[in-house]
Design an enzyme around this catalytic site. Structure first.
Site, PDB file in Angstrom:
ATOM      1  N   GLU A 155       0.846  -1.186   0.000  1.00 52.02           N
ATOM      2  CA  GLU A 155       0.000   0.000   0.000  1.00 52.02           C
ATOM      3  C   GLU A 155       0.886   1.241   0.000  1.00 52.02           C
ATOM      4  O   GLU A 155       1.852   1.335   0.735  1.00 52.02           O
ATOM      5  CB  GLU A 155      -0.916  -0.015   1.218  1.00 52.02           C
ATOM      6  CG  GLU A 155      -1.935  -1.149   1.166  1.00 52.02           C
ATOM      7  CD  GLU A 155      -2.905  -1.113   2.326  1.00 52.02           C
ATOM      8  OE1 GLU A 155      -3.643  -0.114   2.439  1.00 52.02           O
ATOM      9  OE2 GLU A 155      -2.915  -2.077   3.105  1.00 52.02           O
ATOM     10  N   CYS A 269      -2.388  -7.039   5.493  1.00 50.25           N
ATOM     11  CA  CYS A 269      -1.717  -8.294   5.123  1.00 50.25           C
ATOM     12  C   CYS A 269      -0.974  -8.965   6.268  1.00 50.25           C
ATOM     13  O   CYS A 269      -1.256 -10.117   6.610  1.00 50.25           O
ATOM     14  CB  CYS A 269      -0.758  -8.041   3.957  1.00 50.25           C
ATOM     15  SG  CYS A 269      -1.579  -7.641   2.404  1.00 50.25           S
ATOM     16  N   LYS A 272      -3.018 -10.482   9.295  1.00 44.93           N
ATOM     17  CA  LYS A 272      -3.899 -11.553   8.832  1.00 44.93           C
ATOM     18  C   LYS A 272      -3.105 -12.758   8.342  1.00 44.93           C
ATOM     19  O   LYS A 272      -3.446 -13.911   8.648  1.00 44.93           O
ATOM     20  CB  LYS A 272      -4.785 -11.013   7.710  1.00 44.93           C
ATOM     21  CG  LYS A 272      -5.715 -12.029   7.059  1.00 44.93           C
ATOM     22  CD  LYS A 272      -6.722 -11.351   6.151  1.00 44.93           C
ATOM     23  CE  LYS A 272      -6.094 -10.708   4.947  1.00 44.93           C
ATOM     24  NZ  LYS A 272      -5.644 -11.686   3.933  1.00 44.93           N
TER      25      LYS A 272
END
Length: 441
Positions: A155, A269, A272
């Protein structure tokens, strides 16, 4: 070439826009009415530098279209990508695949000809074969292949990561060589512009591709937790973690990236995927203790940073005003998922602090996740007004240029807890600040 992208979230939208920029016709299926309406009007529901221009230009050129009907999107498509969410399942942290499986059923019902059905979502090992079975159950007559094509988009730099990737991982069912060859030809066409630019295409089995995504993210998360623990040790020994990280990172076997100490990793990301990999290992009776420990270290890190801020206020924040610079989990994104700011600010609010916060793009997303009495400010200087301590949680570049002298004039007490090491300690001391950073003397 025609591509269908099921899911217009972060991964789906970035991937679709970049494929369209390659000259392909891309149909994006988005079932959220508000998100779909925004995309059709050229309003991008996420913050990602350069994405708005890419979407608008390709929409105007007719290469990128948005809709909510899968049948229309997959008509004539040679590749259908599944890019829907796989949030952690409540209770055990395993990936929730209900949206992936629903998309597979809908694709099976809608396809009229051969296509490669590609999982772009991050899914546990074995998911691609499960998708294939679901499709066969729905349409035993359908001619198709499955592929696993995990994304590695950071990101804040996702477009560059897509256009200039370190590698492209494509998993195929190598137990059926003839069918795998057919699917490989399609995927080579999908990524032909990158092949021409000399990007490595790595073809593996389905399970290997699925596991590679989890392994890569877990390794990077482990680097972050490692340097955070080294920062703590540096503080005990009087060493400097910045010099330590440079000394380590110049070793080509290690590399400098992800060796920046801070309040702990977050985002969509790493938290998780580390939990999911731990769960996968447990289910298969395989040790994964390094990853499990990484998760534990990261959670403890966030709690420790809240304690550090309270200690900087003399052991109590009751009646104290704390200026908070940065709320998102990293700069150049509005993503608040698993951001360190969430547990830290909740802990400070519960301890009695008044919180004045500023983030360049993340404040709208933060409101639903942070304590309700946080005061959101127009800029960093407004946040610092009459503050007893200033805390840096996200290393936005605009914060690096803040004048120590002006900050000193605005704040009630000259104290800074810099959890991202963005300021020069000598300059802060010269301005009269009690300055604390991470892992530096």
């Amino acid at each position: 070439m025609r591509i269908a992208m099921i899911g217009g979230g972060y991964v789906g939208l970035v991937s679709a826009a970049c494929f369209a920029e390659f000259g392909m016709h891309v149909s994006v299926v988005e079932t959220n009415p508000q998100r779909l309406a925004a995309l059709r009007e050229g309003r991008i529901p996420i913050y990602e530098p350069g994405l708005d221009a890419l979407v608008i230009s390709n929409t105007q050129a007719g290469r990128l279209v948005f809709g909510d009907d899968i049948a229309t999107a997959v008509t004539g498509a040679q590749a259908v990508f599944i890019a829907v969410g796989t949030p952690p399942r409540n209770g055990d942290g395993a990936a929730d695949l209900q949206y992936v499986h629903a998309a597979a059923r809908q694709i099976a019902q809608a396809l009229t000809g051969y296509a490669v059905i590609v999982t772009k979502s991050t899914v546990p090992v074995g998911s691609s074969r499960r998708i294939a079975q679901i499709i066969r159950n729905v349409r035993p007559d359908l001619d198709f292949d499955v592929a696993s094509n995990p994304e590695f988009l950071r990101e804040g730099s996702a477009i560059d990561d897509f256009m200039r990737p370190d590698r492209v991982i494509i998993g195929l069912d190598q137990t059926q060589p003839e069918r795998a060859g057919r699917a490989e030809n399609v995927m080579r066409q999908v990524y032909r512009p990158l092949v021409q630019a000399a990007a490595p295409l790595v073809f593996t089995g389905l399970e290997t591709a699925e596991l590679t995504k989890y392994a890569a993210n877990s390794f990077l998360a482990m680097k972050i937790s490692f340097i955070n623990e080294m920062a703590d040790l540096c503080e005990k020994l009087g060493a400097d973690v910045e010099d330590l990280a440079r000394g380590m990172g110049l070793d080509a076997r290690i590399g400098r990236r992800f060796l920046s100490p801070g309040p702990g990793y977050g985002g969509s990301c790493f938290p998780k995927d580390t939990l999911a990999l731990s769960r996968i290992a447990q289910e298969n009776q395989s040790g994964c203790r390094l990853v499990e420990t990484t998760v534990q270290v990261n959670e403890a890190r966030k709690a420790a940073m809240a304690g550090r801020i309270i200690a900087a206020c003399g052991g109590s924040v009751v009646g104290r005003t704390i200026a908070v610079l940065g709320l998102t989990f990293k700069p150049e994104t509005d993503d608040m998922r698993e951001s360190a700011s969430i547990p830290i600010l909740h802990r400070l609010a519960e301890a009695g602090a008044t919180l004045r916060a500023y983030d360049p793009v993340g404040m709208d997303a933060a409101r639903a996740l942070l304590p309700p009495d946080v005061i959101y400010c127009a800029d960093a200087m407004e946040a610092a007004q009459d503050a007893d301590v200033l805390v840096v949680l996200t290393e936005w570049n605009i914060f690096r240029a803040l004048s120590p002298e002006v900050l000193a004039q605005r704040m009630r007490t000259k104290a800074i807890v810099d959890l991202r090491n963005i300021f020069d300690p000598a300059a802060m001391r010269a301005a009269g600040f009690l300055y604390q950073s991470v892992g530096r003397p």
